[in-house]
Structures are given as C-alpha cells and as structure tokens.
Motif scaffolding. Structure first.
Motif, PDB file in Angstrom:
ATOM      1  N   LYS A 139      -5.906   8.908  -9.101  1.00 23.65           N
ATOM      2  CA  LYS A 139      -6.354   9.853  -8.073  1.00 23.65           C
ATOM      3  C   LYS A 139      -6.937   9.091  -6.889  1.00 23.65           C
ATOM      4  O   LYS A 139      -7.866   8.315  -7.043  1.00 23.65           O
ATOM      5  CB  LYS A 139      -7.399  10.820  -8.638  1.00 23.65           C
ATOM      6  CG  LYS A 139      -7.781  11.938  -7.662  1.00 23.65           C
ATOM      7  CD  LYS A 139      -8.681  12.975  -8.328  1.00 23.65           C
ATOM      8  CE  LYS A 139      -8.980  14.129  -7.371  1.00 23.65           C
ATOM      9  NZ  LYS A 139      -9.812  15.169  -8.007  1.00 23.65           N
ATOM     10  N   THR A 140      -6.373   9.332  -5.712  1.00 21.91           N
ATOM     11  CA  THR A 140      -6.786   8.613  -4.511  1.00 21.91           C
ATOM     12  C   THR A 140      -7.828   9.390  -3.717  1.00 21.91           C
ATOM     13  O   THR A 140      -7.966  10.606  -3.859  1.00 21.91           O
ATOM     14  CB  THR A 140      -5.575   8.332  -3.599  1.00 21.91           C
ATOM     15  OG1 THR A 140      -4.962   9.590  -3.248  1.00 21.91           O
ATOM     16  CG2 THR A 140      -4.563   7.451  -4.300  1.00 21.91           C
ATOM     17  N   ASN A 141      -8.520   8.661  -2.866  1.00 22.66           N
ATOM     18  CA  ASN A 141      -9.532   9.258  -1.988  1.00 22.66           C
ATOM     19  C   ASN A 141      -9.312   8.820  -0.549  1.00 22.66           C
ATOM     20  O   ASN A 141      -8.648   7.814  -0.279  1.00 22.66           O
ATOM     21  CB  ASN A 141     -10.938   8.860  -2.451  1.00 22.66           C
ATOM     22  CG  ASN A 141     -11.330   9.525  -3.754  1.00 22.66           C
ATOM     23  OD1 ASN A 141     -11.713  10.689  -3.790  1.00 22.66           O
ATOM     24  ND2 ASN A 141     -11.209   8.787  -4.854  1.00 22.66           N
ATOM     25  N   ILE A 189      -2.586   4.184  -9.198  1.00 21.28           N
ATOM     26  CA  ILE A 189      -3.879   4.828  -8.984  1.00 21.28           C
ATOM     27  C   ILE A 189      -3.735   6.294  -9.401  1.00 21.28           C
ATOM     28  O   ILE A 189      -2.891   7.012  -8.859  1.00 21.28           O
ATOM     29  CB  ILE A 189      -4.312   4.737  -7.505  1.00 21.28           C
ATOM     30  CG1 ILE A 189      -4.332   3.280  -7.040  1.00 21.28           C
ATOM     31  CG2 ILE A 189      -5.666   5.399  -7.292  1.00 21.28           C
ATOM     32  CD1 ILE A 189      -4.355   3.131  -5.524  1.00 21.28           C
ATOM     33  N   TYR A 211      -6.765   3.634 -13.400  1.00 19.14           N
ATOM     34  CA  TYR A 211      -5.872   2.643 -12.802  1.00 19.14           C
ATOM     35  C   TYR A 211      -5.092   1.966 -13.920  1.00 19.14           C
ATOM     36  O   TYR A 211      -5.512   1.924 -15.075  1.00 19.14           O
ATOM     37  CB  TYR A 211      -6.654   1.566 -12.036  1.00 19.14           C
ATOM     38  CG  TYR A 211      -7.703   2.088 -11.092  1.00 19.14           C
ATOM     39  CD1 TYR A 211      -7.376   2.490  -9.811  1.00 19.14           C
ATOM     40  CD2 TYR A 211      -9.046   2.165 -11.493  1.00 19.14           C
ATOM     41  CE1 TYR A 211      -8.345   2.967  -8.938  1.00 19.14           C
ATOM     42  CE2 TYR A 211     -10.018   2.638 -10.627  1.00 19.14           C
ATOM     43  CZ  TYR A 211      -9.660   3.042  -9.353  1.00 19.14           C
ATOM     44  OH  TYR A 211     -10.623   3.511  -8.505  1.00 19.14           O
ATOM     45  N   GLU A 221       0.875  -1.176   0.000  1.00 23.56           N
ATOM     46  CA  GLU A 221       0.000   0.000   0.000  1.00 23.56           C
ATOM     47  C   GLU A 221       0.904   1.215   0.000  1.00 23.56           C
ATOM     48  O   GLU A 221       1.919   1.246   0.688  1.00 23.56           O
ATOM     49  CB  GLU A 221      -0.949   0.007   1.198  1.00 23.56           C
ATOM     50  CG  GLU A 221      -0.258  -0.090   2.547  1.00 23.56           C
ATOM     51  CD  GLU A 221      -1.183  -0.568   3.658  1.00 23.56           C
ATOM     52  OE1 GLU A 221      -2.219  -1.171   3.343  1.00 23.56           O
ATOM     53  OE2 GLU A 221      -0.847  -0.341   4.843  1.00 23.56           O
ATOM     54  N   PHE A 281       0.666   6.175  -6.653  1.00 24.23           N
ATOM     55  CA  PHE A 281      -0.421   7.063  -7.074  1.00 24.23           C
ATOM     56  C   PHE A 281       0.146   8.368  -7.605  1.00 24.23           C
ATOM     57  O   PHE A 281       1.342   8.657  -7.445  1.00 24.23           O
ATOM     58  CB  PHE A 281      -1.395   7.316  -5.928  1.00 24.23           C
ATOM     59  CG  PHE A 281      -0.913   8.313  -4.889  1.00 24.23           C
ATOM     60  CD1 PHE A 281      -1.517   9.558  -4.767  1.00 24.23           C
ATOM     61  CD2 PHE A 281       0.127   7.996  -4.022  1.00 24.23           C
ATOM     62  CE1 PHE A 281      -1.093  10.476  -3.811  1.00 24.23           C
ATOM     63  CE2 PHE A 281       0.559   8.899  -3.062  1.00 24.23           C
ATOM     64  CZ  PHE A 281      -0.049  10.137  -2.954  1.00 24.23           C
ATOM     65  N   THR A 284      -5.436   4.892   2.393  1.00 25.89           N
ATOM     66  CA  THR A 284      -5.860   5.271   1.047  1.00 25.89           C
ATOM     67  C   THR A 284      -7.012   4.366   0.626  1.00 25.89           C
ATOM     68  O   THR A 284      -6.853   3.141   0.595  1.00 25.89           O
ATOM     69  CB  THR A 284      -4.698   5.143   0.045  1.00 25.89           C
ATOM     70  OG1 THR A 284      -3.646   6.041   0.420  1.00 25.89           O
ATOM     71  CG2 THR A 284      -5.154   5.459  -1.366  1.00 25.89           C
ATOM     72  N   LYS A 285      -8.142   4.946   0.311  1.00 29.09           N
ATOM     73  CA  LYS A 285      -9.364   4.191   0.026  1.00 29.09           C
ATOM     74  C   LYS A 285      -9.153   3.127  -1.053  1.00 29.09           C
ATOM     75  O   LYS A 285      -9.554   1.968  -0.903  1.00 29.09           O
ATOM     76  CB  LYS A 285     -10.482   5.157  -0.400  1.00 29.09           C
ATOM     77  CG  LYS A 285     -11.825   4.490  -0.700  1.00 29.09           C
ATOM     78  CD  LYS A 285     -12.860   5.538  -1.105  1.00 29.09           C
ATOM     79  CE  LYS A 285     -14.213   4.916  -1.405  1.00 29.09           C
ATOM     80  NZ  LYS A 285     -14.851   4.341  -0.194  1.00 29.09           N
ATOM     81  N   GLU A 286      -8.542   3.519  -2.149  1.00 26.33           N
ATOM     82  CA  GLU A 286      -8.405   2.605  -3.279  1.00 26.33           C
ATOM     83  C   GLU A 286      -7.491   1.424  -2.964  1.00 26.33           C
ATOM     84  O   GLU A 286      -7.677   0.329  -3.509  1.00 26.33           O
ATOM     85  CB  GLU A 286      -7.888   3.359  -4.508  1.00 26.33           C
ATOM     86  CG  GLU A 286      -8.910   4.276  -5.153  1.00 26.33           C
ATOM     87  CD  GLU A 286      -9.169   5.550  -4.373  1.00 26.33           C
ATOM     88  OE1 GLU A 286     -10.161   6.238  -4.666  1.00 26.33           O
ATOM     89  OE2 GLU A 286      -8.360   5.890  -3.459  1.00 26.33           O
ATOM     90  N   CYS A 287      -6.510   1.608  -2.090  1.00 29.37           N
ATOM     91  CA  CYS A 287      -5.650   0.477  -1.704  1.00 29.37           C
ATOM     92  C   CYS A 287      -6.470  -0.584  -0.980  1.00 29.37           C
ATOM     93  O   CYS A 287      -6.333  -1.787  -1.256  1.00 29.37           O
ATOM     94  CB  CYS A 287      -4.496   0.956  -0.832  1.00 29.37           C
ATOM     95  SG  CYS A 287      -3.234   1.888  -1.730  1.00 29.37           S
ATOM     96  N   PHE A 295      -5.151  11.175   1.245  1.00 29.94           N
ATOM     97  CA  PHE A 295      -4.752  10.048   2.090  1.00 29.94           C
ATOM     98  C   PHE A 295      -4.703  10.539   3.531  1.00 29.94           C
ATOM     99  O   PHE A 295      -4.767  11.755   3.795  1.00 29.94           O
ATOM    100  CB  PHE A 295      -3.383   9.488   1.660  1.00 29.94           C
ATOM    101  CG  PHE A 295      -2.261  10.492   1.752  1.00 29.94           C
ATOM    102  CD1 PHE A 295      -1.522  10.628   2.918  1.00 29.94           C
ATOM    103  CD2 PHE A 295      -1.951  11.306   0.669  1.00 29.94           C
ATOM    104  CE1 PHE A 295      -0.498  11.563   3.007  1.00 29.94           C
ATOM    105  CE2 PHE A 295      -0.930  12.243   0.742  1.00 29.94           C
ATOM    106  CZ  PHE A 295      -0.199  12.368   1.913  1.00 29.94           C
TER     107      PHE A 295
END
Length: 425
Positions: free
Chosen positions: A414-416, A412, A356, A62, A319, A67-70, A324
């Motif tokens: 753009k992360t959220n 990624i 992605y 990670e 990313f 990080t949401k997408e991870c 994050f």
C-alpha cells in the motif's frame, strides 16, 4: 447422458481455466521472494550489500514519479551503496539542475530549501528527496572522496545555459556576445512546440559554445580548472542533444533519442567520476527496465545491460493499492487505486500478506526450477506502471516478462502520497 456430458465439459473448462488463470504465477519461486516489514529492513539491506560487490551500475526504478515509499526505499538503498563505495547518483533530471544539487552535497553551496522548492521537476519537490540530499551532504562532510549527484536529461536547458553564462563571465571576459546569447529569452523545455527559427537558434548556439570552448581551451583550463571545463564541454553536447530532439516531428523518435542521449550522459558521468566508478541511477521503471514494457523502442536499461552485461542490475518497483501523484487533464493531483482483484503477479504478491517484499529474479532465473518452468518467461499481468500523467481510463494491468525485464522487483502493498514542498517559481 446430455446432462452428464455437460458436467464433464464444464469440469474440463473450469480445470483448464484454473491452470491458466487461477494457478499462482510464482509457483517454484517462493525461496527467491523475501517479505520485509519496514523500509530499513536488514533483509533488503543485506541483499543490496551482496549484489553491490559485483555491480557497477544499479538502476533504481519507480512505479510512479510521486510515491512516498519509492523515495524512502531508494534512499535506504543509496545509503547502503555509499557504504559499498559507490561514488555517484545519476538522476532523471536535467544536467544543469543536478549541478546545483551537486554543489550543495559536495561543497555546501546554496540553500537546500530553496534549491528543492525552485526545481521545475515536480518529482523532486518532496521532503523525502530533500532528506536524501541532506544525508548525502552529511556523508560528504567527512568523506575522503565525495559522493556526487548528476542529471542525465537533456530535456530542459535553463540551468545549463545559466551555468555556462556564469562560467564564461568568470573565466573568459571576451565572450560578451555569447553570454548575451546564452541569456536570451527562449523556450527551454523540450516537450514544448518549437518553431523552426528557434530550432535553428539552438543549433547556432551549440556551434558558438563549441567553438568558444575549443578556441580557448588552454585559458579556460588554466583559470577555471579541468573539471569545470569538462562540465562546460558536456553542456555543449547537451545543447546539441536538445537541438536534435526538438528538430524531430515524430513523438516516438523524440523519446527514442531521449533514452539514447540519457545513456550517453550516464556514461559521461561514469568517466567523469574516474576509473572503476560505480553509480546508482534514479529514474522511472520505464527507463531502467532492460526491455521496454510500454514502448516499442530501446531504452536506457537496454543499452546499459547490453554494454555492462551482469554488471548492470535493474531494480523495478510495483504496488497493489494506495496513493500517488500524477497529472490529470485538470493539473497535478492525488490519485488513489484499490487492490487488484484479477489474477496477476500483483495478486500473487498480495498473498504473502506483507507490507513489502522483493523478488530476487536474477537468482531465480539461474536455478534449476526456472529451467523446468518457463512461466516467468511469458508475458504475465501486473499492476500497470504510472507515468507522469494518469486517467481513470488507464488499463489496470499491463503484461510483463519478468525474466528479461528486471534483476529484482520490489513490491509495495500500500502506497502513500509523499510530503510535497511548494513550488517557488
């Protein structure tokens, strides 16, 4: 003549510079880079299915702990690995904490909301991680053999000591003095400063636990079963690991011990699961990577790649921009970073204009194009990994040799920020 000379020199400098800095680092590798639009993409799923057959351990990194997408991508990968007969997940969390989660996913013991909210590890107090445990629990309801969850860390002792206390109370009535010692108030997090008296108390506790288990082996196995006895033995060993860790004065020696002990605990989990067990590891990039990028010592991924060779498969995450969570000097907070503009692997990934993508590094390094071009066998800039703490002063990029770091890198765009579950202390 002078003007013409200056033009020629300037042109040579610009062209030379463009070859070093402007040229794509990913030249000759496009056929090994796979863009995908959603986290449940068949492109990703099919690749995981392909590699799972010939792999015993898959390290899921990670780029940050929050990080949401991870969370979401690793969730999808683990679902596929369960389909491919993987039977365990080993987390970067203390061994005793994971025992509580394992009781839930295997036997339905405990309230999942309370188990997540009470965790002392901010990494796992998210809806995304809770969703993963719920999925594992649902799978286990009808599975012939349960998929289990373990912890590899020895850096926190509260859940370990509480488990041992309950174990001795249930199966060994004559251990009142040891039970009292297990429940004494003491520092239970390795990163804190420990006085010499407390360090010695942990060593004494280790020997007391070890002697009690060895002297009562027949009774404890008869009354509590072999599996619980094996867990108790492991907690004794983790107590020794903790005592060793806090005995060190030098920080880098501490963290080197940490990865060595984590490796031993991962191997124990595999033995516990049985012959031919196959596991996934959930940890930061800095632990699953095969060669440490940020530290000058050997890490978990190095040891596993040395012992298991190609049967260890390291997946890193990176990313470009987005949100994050990490600690600042004023506590935990949400951070936001803009796109990288400097020449880097990150900027090259951005050129694919995909939410992605993943780079199949292992297949790339085995083909003829790689043999002809050693660019990925050099230290190249990429977005810096985010640790548990962050500062605006952190370097934007770090250098990485992709060919000896990961087998696969997931990008990624753009992360959220993940969905936080409030800490119930």
């Amino acid at each position: 003549m002078i003007s013409l000379f200056r033009i020629i020199v300037t042109t040579v400098i610009v062209l030379t510079g463009s070859q070093v800095f402007g040229q794509s680092y990913l030249k000759n590798s496009n056929q090994h880079i796979f863009p995908f639009k959603t986290i449940d993409s068949e492109v990703l799923s099919n690749h995981i299915e392909k590699i799972a057959d010939n792999t015993r351990i898959i390290g899921l990194g990670e780029v940050s702990h929050y990080t949401k997408e991870c969370y979401e991508i690793k969730h999808q990968i683990i679902k596929k690995l369960i389909e491919k007969d993987f039977n365990g997940l080993v987390l970067e969390v203390d061994f005793g904490q994971a025992l509580l989660w394992n009781d839930y996913v295997t036997n339905g013991i405990g309230d999942i909301d309370k188990l997540i909210a009470a965790s002392g590890w901010f990494t796992y107090r998210t809806q995304e991680f809770k969703d993963l445990l719920l999925d594992i629990r649902n799978y286990n309801l009808t599975a012939n053999k349960p998929f289990q969850v373990f912890g590899m860390e020895m850096t926190a002792m509260n859940h370990n000591l509480a488990w041992l206390s309950s174990y001795f109370k249930a199966y060994l009535n004559s251990s009142e003095e040891l039970i009292e010692s297990l429940t004494n108030e003491r520092k239970i997090v390795a990163f804190e400063k420990h006085e010499q008296v407390e360090i010695l108390s942990y060593w004494n506790l280790y020997y007391a636990i070890k002697d009690t288990l060895e002297n009562n082996i027949a009774l404890l196995i008869e009354t509590g079963g072999k599996e619980k006895y094996e867990i108790a033995l492991r907690i004794a060993e983790i107590t020794r690991q903790y005592a060793t860790y806090i005995s060190q004065d030098e920080f880098y020696l501490k963290v080197e011990f940490r990865d060595q002990f984590s490796t031993r605990n991962v191997l124990w989990c595999m033995d516990y699961l049985g012959e031919n067990s196959k596991i996934a590891i959930w940890a930061h990039n800095g632990h699953v990577v095969k060669k440490s990028v940020l530290f000058d010592y050997d890490i978990l991924g190095y040891y596993l790649s040395e012992w298991f060779d190609d049967q260890y498969y390291a997946i890193g995450f990176t990313f470009n921009e987005g949100d994050f969570g990490a600690f600042s000097s004023n506590g935990f907070k949400k951070w936001t970073l803009p796109k990288m503009k400097t020449n880097s692997l990150t900027k090259d990934f951005d050129s694919f204009q995909s939410s992605y993508l993943f780079f199949d590094i292992r297949s790339y390094t085995g083909n003829s194009a790689y043999q002809q071009s050693s660019i990925l066998n050099q230290e190249l800039p990429i977005r810096t990994d985010i640790s548990e703490s962050f500062s605006d002063k952190n370097n934007v990029s770090m250098n990485i040799n992709l060919s000896n770091s990961y087998d696969m890198l997931i990008y990624i765009e753009k992360t959220n920020y993940p969905t936080t579950i409030e800490w119930d202390r």
